[in-house]
Design an enzyme around this catalytic site. Structure first.
Site, PDB file in Angstrom:
ATOM      1  CB  SER A  36      -0.934   0.020   1.211  1.00 25.55           C
ATOM      2  OG  SER A  36      -0.187  -0.082   2.406  1.00 25.55           O
ATOM      3  CG  ASP A  93      -5.384   4.245   7.029  1.00 24.26           C
ATOM      4  OD1 ASP A  93      -4.248   3.977   7.456  1.00 24.26           O
ATOM      5  OD2 ASP A  93      -5.822   3.757   5.962  1.00 24.26           O
ATOM      6  CG  HIS A  99      -1.964   3.126   4.986  1.00 21.11           C
ATOM      7  ND1 HIS A  99      -3.140   2.475   5.287  1.00 21.11           N
ATOM      8  CD2 HIS A  99      -1.188   2.218   4.361  1.00 21.11           C
ATOM      9  CE1 HIS A  99      -3.088   1.231   4.840  1.00 21.11           C
ATOM     10  NE2 HIS A  99      -1.909   1.042   4.281  1.00 21.11           N
TER      11      HIS A  99
END
Ligand SMILES: *[C@@H]1O[C@H](CO)[C@@H](O)[C@H](O)[C@H]1NC(C)=O
Length: 351
Positions: free
Chosen positions: A35, A326, A329
């Site tokens: 990610s 979040d 991240h």
């Protein structure tokens, strides 16, 4: 390539003495891994690990949720920008990855994936081995668009970035008795480093000559890790960060060794641990005000893998002073700090 780079440098020297020799110095960029770099491949596969709904993308161009696990730009976007591209190469599975767009590279990463294929398969993600198969397919498409000799020079002059490893610990090793009861963290780290080096060697075998490999971040500082493993403390979880450091040390050593064996390979260990650790432990030093709580997510109850979704309440109005977007991240603002910290190493790769 060298000649073009020197010419560009000469132009910059006249115009702006501080400019470096990066702009336009690679024809394309290829991204692999998780990610931290995935620009939306998971939107095209069956998985619940998606960031295709608001508030993801809230501060991105057009304010759209693209599949990036961030409020704005990712490290991959910023690396693209630094190298003079108007945007990062498209997600390989997206319709944009076609025709002449392929000339600027493609992004094969899948959020949530790991080095170890079973980690990715558990969540229906694109395993690293499949990402490499997709790259192989990409090469044949590139040959069709550019012809084989131009394709070959694009492949060998491109920058390759690989980001993986933290999900293998966070979403597999720590929660999977089949792993933690049979392998020490040391052995598991060895397994991951072995896969990393094998992957790099495979890319080299396919023609890659400039490869940057991310370290893992201090995942013990992620708000989710502190909530789950912190036993009420609000500090980074030392045991988890020790595991990250152990993996990074092995990975760095293995990359060093490989670079001594493959003389025509430029390879750099890109340390993201240090900047993320500094941001997480002394955010004020970088102009941030919040590191324990994510902008999207409460920092106390994180029960969904979606972490942050349209129903999340209390999402902060402005993420620019939040280290975490979040619970897993970094925010776009943090990504800027991180990318600047390894800009020098990227320069080494593209020069
Ligand atoms: C967030 O705050 C920064 C710094 O104070 C400011 O420059 C920016 O415009 C703000 N963004 C929004 C969306 O309000």
């Amino acid at each position: 390539m060298k000649v073009r780079c020197i010419l560009l440098l000469a132009v910059f020297l006249v115009a702006r003495p501080t400019a470096d020799c990066t702009k336009g110095s690679v024809p394309a960029i290829m991204f692999f891994g998780d990610s931290l770099v995935d620009v939306g491949n998971n939107d095209y596969i069956h998985t619940i690990v998606k960031a295709n709904l608001p508030p993801y993308g809230r501060d991105f161009e057009g304010n759209v949720a693209t599949g990036r696990f961030c409020n704005g730009m990712l490290l991959s976007d910023m690396i693209g920008e630094k190298l003079g591209f108007s945007s990062s190469p498209p997600a390989y599975l997206s319709p944009q990855a076609a025709g002449t767009n392929l000339l600027n590279g493609a992004n094969f990463a899948s959020a949530g994936s790991g080095y170890y294929d079973p980690t990715s398969l558990m969540y229906g993600l694109i395993p690293l081995s499949q990402q490499l198969k997709n790259f192989k397919e990409y090469i044949s498409k590139l040959v069709a668009v550019a012809g084989s000799s131009q394709a070959q020079s694009i492949i060998s002059d491109s920058l390759y970035i690989l980001s993986s490893g933290s999900n293998d610990f966070a979403f597999n090793y720590y929660i999977n008795p089949l792993l933690y009861k049979t392998l020490t963290t040391d052995h598991f780290a060895d397994l991951l480093v072995g896969i990393s080096i094998r992957t790099v060697t495979q890319l080299y075998g396919m023609g890659a000559r400039r490869i940057g490999v991310f370290s893992v971040p201090p995942f013990g500082c992620f708000p989710l890790a502190i909530t789950v493993f912190g036993f009420g403390s609000s500090k980074c979880v030392p045991g988890l960060n020790d595991d990250a450091l152990r993996l990074n040390k092995k990975l760095n050593a293995a990359i060093d060794l490989l670079s001594k064996q493959l003389h025509d390979l430029k390879i750099e260990f890109l340390d993201i641990y240090t900047p993320v650790y500094i941001l997480s432990t002394s955010p004020g030093s970088q102009g941030f005000t919040e590191t324990r709580r994510a902008c999207c997510g409460t920092g106390t109850v994180e029960s969904t893998i979606l972490l942050c979704n349209p129903k999340s309440t209390g999402t902060c109005p402005n993420a620019t002073t939040y280290v975490y977007w979040d619970v897993l991240h970094p925010s776009e603002a943090a990504n800027k700090v991180i990318v600047d910290s390894f800009a020098q190493s990227i320069n080494q790769l593209v020069i």
